[in-house]
Design an enzyme around this catalytic site. Structure first.
Site, PDB file in Angstrom:
ATOM      1  N   ASN A   6      20.075  31.247  52.149  1.00 13.69           N
ATOM      2  CA  ASN A   6      20.603  31.285  50.788  1.00 13.69           C
ATOM      3  C   ASN A   6      21.820  30.365  50.706  1.00 13.69           C
ATOM      4  O   ASN A   6      22.916  30.747  51.129  1.00 13.69           O
ATOM      5  CB  ASN A   6      20.978  32.735  50.423  1.00 13.69           C
ATOM      6  N   LYS A   8      23.413  29.545  48.169  1.00 12.84           N
ATOM      7  CA  LYS A   8      24.280  29.926  47.037  1.00 12.84           C
ATOM      8  C   LYS A   8      24.641  28.659  46.244  1.00 12.84           C
ATOM      9  O   LYS A   8      23.824  27.755  46.172  1.00 12.84           O
ATOM     10  CB  LYS A   8      25.492  30.720  47.546  1.00 12.84           C
ATOM     11  N   HIS A  84      20.429  39.822  43.879  1.00 16.18           N
ATOM     12  CA  HIS A  84      21.531  39.630  44.831  1.00 16.18           C
ATOM     13  C   HIS A  84      22.774  40.320  44.277  1.00 16.18           C
ATOM     14  O   HIS A  84      23.016  40.297  43.072  1.00 16.18           O
ATOM     15  CB  HIS A  84      21.788  38.129  45.051  1.00 16.18           C
ATOM     16  N   GLU A 156      21.354  44.081  52.201  1.00 18.42           N
ATOM     17  CA  GLU A 156      22.619  43.364  52.326  1.00 18.42           C
ATOM     18  C   GLU A 156      23.766  44.297  51.906  1.00 18.42           C
ATOM     19  O   GLU A 156      24.067  44.410  50.706  1.00 18.42           O
ATOM     20  CB  GLU A 156      22.636  42.135  51.410  1.00 18.42           C
ATOM     21  N   GLY A 162      29.873  37.868  53.646  1.00 18.25           N
ATOM     22  CA  GLY A 162      30.995  36.926  53.726  1.00 18.25           C
ATOM     23  C   GLY A 162      32.270  37.488  54.336  1.00 18.25           C
ATOM     24  O   GLY A 162      33.312  36.835  54.293  1.00 18.25           O
ATOM     25  N   SER A 193      26.908  38.506  56.843  1.00 15.77           N
ATOM     26  CA  SER A 193      27.704  38.035  57.989  1.00 15.77           C
ATOM     27  C   SER A 193      26.911  37.917  59.294  1.00 15.77           C
ATOM     28  O   SER A 193      27.510  37.975  60.377  1.00 15.77           O
ATOM     29  CB  SER A 193      28.936  38.923  58.216  1.00 15.77           C
ATOM     30  N   GLY A 214      23.680  33.585  54.507  1.00 16.71           N
ATOM     31  CA  GLY A 214      24.476  32.865  53.516  1.00 16.71           C
ATOM     32  C   GLY A 214      25.263  31.761  54.197  1.00 16.71           C
ATOM     33  O   GLY A 214      24.805  30.631  54.332  1.00 16.71           O
ATOM     34  N   GLY A 215      26.447  32.102  54.696  1.00 19.29           N
ATOM     35  CA  GLY A 215      27.330  31.111  55.335  1.00 19.29           C
ATOM     36  C   GLY A 215      26.629  30.319  56.431  1.00 19.29           C
ATOM     37  O   GLY A 215      26.773  29.087  56.511  1.00 19.29           O
TER      38      GLY A 215
HETATM   39  P1  13P Z   1      26.781  35.737  54.400  1.00 18.69           P
HETATM   40  O1  13P Z   1      25.766  35.468  55.471  1.00 18.69           O
HETATM   41  O2  13P Z   1      27.639  34.536  54.105  1.00 18.69           O
HETATM   42  O3  13P Z   1      27.559  36.979  54.652  1.00 18.69           O
HETATM   43  O4  13P Z   1      25.959  35.972  53.047  1.00 18.69           O
HETATM   44  C1  13P Z   1      24.889  36.839  53.053  1.00 18.69           C
HETATM   45  C2  13P Z   1      24.195  36.719  51.764  1.00 18.69           C
HETATM   46  O5  13P Z   1      24.723  37.074  50.722  1.00 18.69           O
HETATM   47  C3  13P Z   1      22.850  36.127  51.776  1.00 18.69           C
HETATM   48  O6  13P Z   1      22.214  36.331  50.572  1.00 18.69           O
END
Ligand code: 13P
Length: 231
Positions: A6, A8, A84, A156, A162, A193, A214-215
Site C-alpha cells: 500500500n 498510500k 482502510h 490492521e 506507522g 508496522s 505501508g512504510g
Molecule cells: P505501515 O506498514 O506503515 O504501518 O502501514 C500499514 C498500513 O496501513 C497498510 O495498509
C-alpha cells in the site's frame, strides 16, 4: 503468501518509475500486489498484480472526482483495498459506503482487500471482538459464500499503523482465530508496522496468510530482506 504493498499517497510521477524498477528486481516466490495511488496505476508494468487503494461506491456516471470499479478493471486492477482505517477516520467512510464499495468491486470482478482493526482505546476496553464483528458483518452482509471466500481481509490494528509497535503474537493469533471462525475460507493478512526486523516474530504465526505493508512498501531493498526472512 500474499504481500500487498500500500503506497498510500506517496511516490510522485518521477519517483514511481525508479521505484517500480527496483521492485521488479526483488526476487520472490510470493504474490506481490502493488497498490499505487490512482495516478501511478497505468505505469505499473506487466508481471505485477495490480491493486487500487479506493473505489467509488457508485457505478460509472456523474460522480465528479470518483473512480469507478469498471474504470479500475479496464486498467488491469485485480484487487482493491477497502475500509482502510485512514479512510474510515479522515474521510469519515461509513459501514454502508464500505459495503457498497465491496458490492461494486465484485460486480467488476475485482477482489476486495477489506481492512479491519481496533484503536488503542478499544483494545484497552476489551472491545476488539465487538469492533471486528461490526466491521466484518456490515461489510460481508449479502455476499455469497463464494464471494466471502474470494475476498481478502487485512487485520490492521490502528495503534500499530506507522507506529513501529506491533501486537504480541498471542494477540494476533486471537484475532486471526476470531476472523477465521467467521470466515473459514478467507485469506487473512496482517498489517501495521510489519518490517524486515519484526518479521522474525510475525513469521511464527501460522494463521497469517500474508501482509499488507505501508512504510515498507516504499523501500524495495528492505522489502527484499523482509521477503527473504519470511520463509
Ligand atoms: P505501515 O506498514 O506503515 O504501518 O502501514 C500499514 C498500513 O496501513 C497498510 O495498509
Amino acid at each position: 503468501m500474499i504481500i500487498a504493498l500500500n503506497n498510500k499517497s506517496n511516490l510522485d510521477k518521477e519517483e514511481f518509475i525508479p521505484y517500480i524498477n527496483s521492485l521488479r528486481k526483488v526476487p520472490t516466490e510470493d504474490q506481490l500486489i502493488v497498490c499505487p495511488g490512482f495516478l501511478n496505476i497505468s505505469s505499473v508494468p506487466e508481471g505485477f498484480d495490480l491493486g487500487a487503494q479506493n473505489v467509488s461506491c457508485e457505478g460509472p456516471g456523474a460522480y465528479t472526482g470518483e473512480v469507478s470499479a469498471s474504470q479500475l478493471k479496464s486498467y488491469g486492477v485485480r484487487y482493491c483495498i477497502v475500509g482502510h482505517s485512514e479512510r474510515r477516520d479522515y474521510q469519515r467512510e461509513s459501514y454502508e459506503e464500505i459495503h457498497k464499495k465491496i458490492q461494486r468491486l465484485f460486480e467488476s470482478g475485482i477482489t476486495p482487500i477489506l481492512c479491519v482493526g481496533e484503536t488503542k482505546e478499544e483494545r484497552e476496553n476489551n472491545q476488539v471482538n465487538e469492533v471486528l464483528m461490526k466491521e466484518l458483518s456490515t461489510a460481508i452482509s449479502e455476499l455469497s459464500e463464494e464471494e466471502k471466500s474470494k475476498m481478502i481481509i487485512a487485520y490492521e490494528p490502528i495503534w500499530s499503523i506507522g507506529t513501529g509497535i506491533i501486537p504480541t503474537n498471542e494477540q494476533i493469533i486471537e484475532v486471526f482465530q476470531f476472523i477465521k471462525l467467521l470466515l473459514p475460507h478467507t485469506k487473512v493478512l496482517y498489517g501495521g508496522s510489519a518490517n524486515e526486523e519484526n518479521i522474525e516474530y510475525l513469521r511464527q504465526i501460522s494463521e497469517i496468510d500474508g501482509y499488507l505493508l505501508g512504510g515498507l512498501s516504499l523501500k524495495p531493498e528492505k522489502l527484499e530482506i523482509f521477503l527473504q526472512k519470511l520463509h
